[in-house]
Scaffold this active site. Structure first.
Site, PDB file in Angstrom:
ATOM      1  N   SER A  44       0.798  -1.224   0.000  1.00  0.00           N
ATOM      2  CA  SER A  44       0.000   0.000   0.000  1.00  0.00           C
ATOM      3  C   SER A  44       0.830   1.273   0.000  1.00  0.00           C
ATOM      4  O   SER A  44       0.360   2.317  -0.450  1.00  0.00           O
ATOM      5  CB  SER A  44      -0.926   0.004   1.217  1.00  0.00           C
ATOM      6  OG  SER A  44      -0.197  -0.208   2.413  1.00  0.00           O
ATOM      7  N   HIS A 250      -0.871   5.660   6.839  1.00  0.00           N
ATOM      8  CA  HIS A 250      -0.330   5.653   5.477  1.00  0.00           C
ATOM      9  C   HIS A 250      -0.011   7.087   5.047  1.00  0.00           C
ATOM     10  O   HIS A 250      -0.598   8.033   5.570  1.00  0.00           O
ATOM     11  CB  HIS A 250      -1.339   5.042   4.492  1.00  0.00           C
ATOM     12  CG  HIS A 250      -1.423   3.558   4.577  1.00  0.00           C
ATOM     13  ND1 HIS A 250      -2.196   2.901   5.518  1.00  0.00           N
ATOM     14  CD2 HIS A 250      -0.820   2.573   3.845  1.00  0.00           C
ATOM     15  CE1 HIS A 250      -2.070   1.596   5.362  1.00  0.00           C
ATOM     16  NE2 HIS A 250      -1.233   1.369   4.354  1.00  0.00           N
TER      17      HIS A 250
END
Length: 268
Positions: A44, A250
């Site tokens: 990711s 993230h």
């Protein structure tokens, strides 16, 4: 007469040598010219989860037009661009489903992988929702995996990349430290934050060692992210995002363009 025949023979030999060398040089140049495609692999952090602007056709892989591979492709226009990085990918999944585009025409490969193998999501869930002792215990389990099992997993991926893309330069990207320490910050305790950062450092160390062992370049993103960690006041990382929990921890779009892209660009 003998001298004339000798001259002819020497001339023939010289011509053959020159022709062979020229042909080899031309073939090498053609091979180099052909090997300028770019393939972006990984998890990711490479697909761009957290950056938004996801490509509809990428589905649950959540590949973003604001992710560093997409930005690098737009700025450099390689002969081809294959973006196979996928949210949640582990080493085995990279091997099973991401390596198809690699070949003789691949000149550049990027990859970030290993965090999911070590249980990144579970570590952060435990540390956010449970006690300090539970958090530190889960981190220790992840650290043990990173030193005992992950190196072999990374070796499998790196060997497969080199086998399929023998002409490629391979850049392996690491992970940022997540927290700014020594500041007042709502959420995790200082001990939890320090342990998470130390685990990220260990993961980067293991990854760099295996990348270097395969002749790959390790791109360390910790320096550009310094001053932009969670609790810094100018974070390039999402903290817990209850509205979209998958984006938690993230990089935001700023982290991709300001952190990952420069690190990759300087290594590529």
């Amino acid at each position: 007469m003998r001298r004339s025949r000798l001259s002819v023979l020497l001339g023939s030999i010289l011509l053959a040598v020159v022709t062979t060398l020229t042909g080899a040089a031309t073939a090498h140049a053609s091979q180099q010219a052909a090997a300028d495609g770019y393939v972006a692999l990984g998890d990711s952090y490479s697909s761009g989860v957290g950056a938004g602007s996801y490509i509809g056709s990428s589905g649950d892989c959540k590949r973003s037009t604001k992710a560093y591979p997409y930005l690098w492709n737009a700025a450099n226009s390689p002969s081809s661009f294959d973006f196979t990085a996928c949210s949640g990918a582990r080493t085995d999944e990279v091997l099973a489903s991401q390596l198809g585009p690699l070949g003789a025409g691949t000149g550049l490969v990027s990859i970030s992988v290993g965090g999911n193998d070590a249980g990144f999501a579970d570590v952060m869930t435990t540390c956010v929702l449970q006690s300090e002792s539970a958090c530190l215990s889960r981190i220790n389990t992840a650290r043990s995996y990173a030193t005992s099992t992950l190196p072999g997993k990374l070796d499998n991926v790196y060997s497969a990349i080199r086998t399929r893309a023998q002409n490629a330069e391979v850049v392996v990207l690491g992970y940022p430290r997540f927290y700014r320490l020594g500041t007042t910050c709502i959420g995790l305790s200082e001990a939890k934050r320090a342990a998470v950062n130390d685990a990220a450092d260990l993961l980067n160390s293991v990854t760099a060692q295996r990348a270097n062992a395969h002749g790959f370049t390790f791109a360390d993103v910790r320096a550009p992210f310094t001053g932009h960690e969670i609790c810094s006041g100018n974070s390039w990382l999402h903290s817990v995002n209850w509205a979209n929990i998958g984006e938690s921890y993230h990089p935001k779009a700023a982290g991709q363009s300001g952190g990952y892209l420069p690190a990759f660009d300087s290594a590529a």
